[in-house]
Enzyme design. Structure first.
Site, PDB file in Angstrom:
ATOM      1  N   CYS B  28      36.512  48.735  38.735  1.00  0.00           N
ATOM      2  CA  CYS B  28      37.169  47.930  39.775  1.00  0.00           C
ATOM      3  C   CYS B  28      36.077  47.138  40.495  1.00  0.00           C
ATOM      4  O   CYS B  28      35.306  47.700  41.281  1.00  0.00           O
ATOM      5  CB  CYS B  28      37.913  48.867  40.732  1.00  0.00           C
ATOM      6  SG  CYS B  28      38.362  48.113  42.297  1.00  0.00           S
ATOM      7  N   CYS B  31      36.074  47.085  44.265  1.00  0.00           N
ATOM      8  CA  CYS B  31      35.649  48.367  44.850  1.00  0.00           C
ATOM      9  C   CYS B  31      34.126  48.399  44.971  1.00  0.00           C
ATOM     10  O   CYS B  31      33.580  48.911  45.953  1.00  0.00           O
ATOM     11  CB  CYS B  31      36.106  49.543  43.984  1.00  0.00           C
ATOM     12  SG  CYS B  31      37.888  49.631  43.750  1.00  0.00           S
TER      13      CYS B  31
END
Lengths: 289, 104
Positions: B28, B31
């Site tokens: 991700c 993230c």
């Protein structure tokens, strides 16, 4: 698929975009990462009076349901700017009249905490429990490499998207118009049904205010899907040029998720294209060193 | 200090006056962008428990809280979720959400 690529653009000919994020970590950035570790292990010291950078624990009374409220002088937390300023210099036990989120607030200082960054030494590094990293020098190398790996992976994702777009645009195609229209029609209707199943109303227009009829909504989906048609052909050609084809085993895996054979094939080739482009992007980034 | 949570110890970690949870996942990009900003806030703001949980490994938490985007930040007061926000953000934006948990 009758539509096919007649000339697949060579990914090696695509220049590096100028806006690829820098992934290398400088000495100064490494120092900042070490400082961040020192801050993460900071000791909390109780001090008698608050100054900027401290955390001031306050009793806020019934206005905030008798909760403890932390005020952070110097951080400009939205809604607490006045309280942050009012509490600079306040001593433990002192009550200060100020405002929070635009409302009057009476705050009684319960505790003032000052964070003292830890000294980074081999003992602290060992305590981090990182395999093979027991000294400050080893940690410097480790954190630099780890951060560069994360940055490079992030850059490679954006780079592979740019490569894919260029491959779609620069490759040449023999397009079977009948097949394209049939694919758009089928895919748009599948998407329409999928929206309904997920409880999303497909009749809501992209622009305008009047609800769409079923046929208008399907037309809207067709226009959204149109760019993907050539991407399908490119994905397939790109995979084939790298010796990747969808065999019976992969067909079983990809169809297992309730996809039609066509959609399973599209998903397979798209996924493999992303994987290949990611690898190519990582190599290109490393080659830029 | 950041606390790594799992599905097993999650509820126990929320047993505090203020807690923020960074729900992140493997592969991700957003993230990864948020992580140092979140860590810097954790190192600066005493009195708040800053927690991280990997949803790829703890999917039960994603199901339980109806999380369908990563990263998602959950804000708790005395164990009760009071606010949430999806996506990466800069420090000023993170401060705005933390202030909402603290002062509203």
């Amino acid at each position: 698929m009758k539509t096919h690529v007649t000339h697949l653009w060579d990914v090696k000919l695509i220049p590096m975009p100028e806006d690829v994020p820098e992934w290398r970590v400088s000495d100064a950035e490494t120092d900042a990462l070490i400082s961040a570790l020192a801050a993460q292990h900071a000791a909390q010291l109780d001090v008698p009076a608050a100054c900027a950078g401290d955390t001031v624990f306050c009793a806020a009374g019934q206005n905030l349901a008798d909760r403890t409220v932390m005020i952070y002088p110097g951080r400009n937390m939205p809604g607490a700017e006045a309280a942050e300023e009012a509490l600079v210099g306040a001593k433990v036990g002192e009550t200060v009249k100020t405002e929070l989120c635009g409302s009057p607030a009476t705050l009684t200082v319960q505790r003032v905490v000052r964070l003292q960054p830890a000294t980074i030494d081999d003992a602290l590094i060992t305590g981090e429990g990182i395999d093979g990293v027991a000294t400050v020098d080893a940690y410097r190398r480790y954190i630099r490499e780890k951060t560069e790996q994360e940055n490079r992976s992030f850059s490679a994702r954006s780079l592979s998207a740019a490569f894919r777009q260029q491959l779609i645009e620069r490759s040449e195609y023999a397009v079977d118009e009948e097949e394209r229209e049939a694919w758009l029609e089928t895919s748009a209707r599948e998407l329409f049904d999928m929206y309904l199943q997920e409880g999303i109303d497909p009749h809501i227009p992209e622009d305008g205010t009047e609800f769409l009829t079923d046929e208008q909504a399907i037309e809207q989906f067709k226009e959204k899907l149109r760019p993907q048609y050539l991407a399908r052909a490119m994905n397939r050609a790109f995979c084939l040029s790298h010796g990747i084809t969808m065999g019976p085993k992969e067909a079983e895996i990809y169809s297992g998720s309730d996809l039609s054979p066509d959609m399973a094939e599209d998903t397979f080739y798209e996924s493999k294209t992303w994987d290949l482009l990611y690898e190519i992007a990582m190599e290109r980034l490393e080659g830029e060193e | 200090m950041i606390i790594q949570a799992t599905a097993e110890n999650f509820d126990a970690l929320l047993n505090t006056e203020y807690a923020v949870v960074d729900c992140y996942g493997d592969f991700c990009g957003a993230c990864v962008v948020l992580e140092p900003i979140y860590h810097a806030a954790a190192a600066d703001l005493a009195g708040i428990s800053f927690i991280e949980i990997n949803l790829t490994q703890n999917w039960q938490i994603a199901e339980r809280f109806g999380i369908d985007a990563m990263p998602t930040l959950l804000f708790f007061r005395n164990g009760k979720e009071v606010h949430r926000v999806e996506g990466s953000m800069d420090r000023a934006e993170l401060n705005r959400h933390i202030a909402q948990m603290l002062y509203n």
